[in-house]
Write a protein that holds these residues in place. Structure first.
Motif, short mmCIF file in Angstrom:
data_model
loop_
_atom_site.label_atom_id
_atom_site.label_comp_id
_atom_site.label_asym_id
_atom_site.label_seq_id
_atom_site.Cartn_x
_atom_site.Cartn_y
_atom_site.Cartn_z
N UNK A 141 -28.41 29.64 -6.75
CA UNK A 141 -29.75 29.89 -6.24
C UNK A 141 -30.75 29.17 -7.13
N UNK A 142 -31.61 28.35 -6.52
CA UNK A 142 -32.58 27.54 -7.25
C UNK A 142 -33.99 27.92 -6.83
N UNK A 143 -34.82 28.29 -7.78
CA UNK A 143 -36.20 28.62 -7.51
C UNK A 143 -36.96 27.35 -7.13
N UNK A 144 -37.63 27.37 -6.00
CA UNK A 144 -38.38 26.22 -5.50
C UNK A 144 -39.89 26.44 -5.63
N UNK A 145 -40.33 27.66 -5.33
CA UNK A 145 -41.75 27.98 -5.39
C UNK A 145 -41.88 29.38 -5.98
N UNK A 146 -42.26 29.45 -7.26
CA UNK A 146 -42.36 30.74 -7.96
C UNK A 146 -43.45 31.63 -7.38
N UNK A 147 -44.59 31.05 -7.00
CA UNK A 147 -45.70 31.85 -6.47
C UNK A 147 -45.34 32.53 -5.15
N UNK A 193 -43.11 17.70 -10.18
CA UNK A 193 -43.81 17.86 -8.91
C UNK A 193 -43.54 16.70 -7.95
N UNK A 194 -42.30 16.24 -7.90
CA UNK A 194 -41.93 15.17 -7.00
C UNK A 194 -41.82 15.71 -5.57
N UNK A 243 -45.32 25.99 1.94
CA UNK A 243 -44.82 26.38 0.63
C UNK A 243 -43.79 25.43 0.02
N UNK A 244 -43.25 24.50 0.81
CA UNK A 244 -42.20 23.59 0.34
C UNK A 244 -42.04 22.43 1.30
N UNK A 245 -41.27 21.42 0.87
CA UNK A 245 -40.96 20.27 1.71
C UNK A 245 -39.44 20.08 1.75
N UNK A 246 -38.95 19.56 2.85
CA UNK A 246 -37.53 19.25 2.99
C UNK A 246 -37.41 17.81 3.51
N UNK A 295 -35.12 19.48 -1.30
CA UNK A 295 -36.20 20.44 -1.09
C UNK A 295 -37.05 20.43 -2.35
N UNK A 296 -38.36 20.50 -2.16
CA UNK A 296 -39.25 20.54 -3.31
C UNK A 296 -40.35 21.57 -3.08
N UNK A 297 -40.77 22.16 -4.19
CA UNK A 297 -41.89 23.10 -4.19
C UNK A 297 -42.94 22.55 -5.12
N UNK A 298 -43.88 23.39 -5.54
CA UNK A 298 -44.96 22.89 -6.40
C UNK A 298 -44.49 22.27 -7.72
N UNK A 299 -43.41 22.79 -8.31
CA UNK A 299 -42.98 22.23 -9.60
C UNK A 299 -41.48 22.00 -9.72
N UNK A 300 -40.67 22.39 -8.76
CA UNK A 300 -39.22 22.21 -8.83
C UNK A 300 -38.71 21.51 -7.58
#
Length: 178
Positions: A17-23, A81-82, A114-117, A138-143
């Motif tokens: 499990x990988x955190x993508x968007x903590x907020x 933040x890629x 909240x994220x991109x794929x 998949x990317x979020x604000x910082x991961x």
């Protein structure tokens, strides 16, 4: 707060499990099929996660990691933040430079709040092998996380049928948890 967690049960698949968007508390969950084993060995999986690269091969090839027919690879970019499509294009650009007969079969991008794929499917020649790659980022604000499923194929392989199987693999083993 941890950026990645995993659970290993002897009978069940490894779940990462990988955190993508903590907020927004959004994570990517990958269920690695039980027929796969980490190249580094199960005992060094946590260490591989920290370095940002985890590779799995079918258990029947673990005695010779160089002779794999399938490779499941996970790249983790923490505190980066890629954008997902930039991540995908960078990895595929590097692959294209190292291979011959590179053909992009499919490419897509989805921008959620909240994220991109970003996804892609490519076929290429690497040395004497023909391979097909199903790429998911998949990317979020910082991961950001990418999952790549690479399969060595024969020239007579039924590509549409293989693409259906690869799509089913991703649908079954990857989920976005909110």
């Amino acid at each position: 707060m941890g950026l990645c967690t995993y659970a290993i049960e002897p009978v069940t698949p490894t779940v990462l499990s990988f955190l993508i968007n903590a907020n927004e508390h959004i994570s990517l969950e990958l269920s690695v099929p039980s027929q796969f084993t980490p190249i580094v060995g199960q005992d060094k999986l946590a260490e591989a996660i920290k370095t940002g690269l985890i590779e799995f091969i079918p258990k029947n090839t673990e005695n010779n990691a160089e002779k794999w027919s399938e490779l499941l690879s996970v790249m983790i970019l923490n505190n980066t933040s890629v954008q997902a499509h930039t991540f995908r294009d960078s990895v595929l650009g590097g692959l294209k430079a190292k291979t011959t007969e590179f053909t992009m079969l499919n490419s897509a991008f989805k921008n959620e709040k909240e994220y991109q794929v970003a996804t892609a499917i490519a076929r290429y020649q690497l040395e004497s092998r023909t391979e097909i790659l199903y790429f998911y980022a998949i990317s979020g604000p910082v991961n950001a996380v990418s999952i790549q499923y690479i399969k060595s194929i024969s020239p007579k392989e039924d590509i549409p049928q293989l693409l259906t199987k690869l799509g089913a693999f991703f649908a079954q083993h990857i989920k976005i948890v909110k």
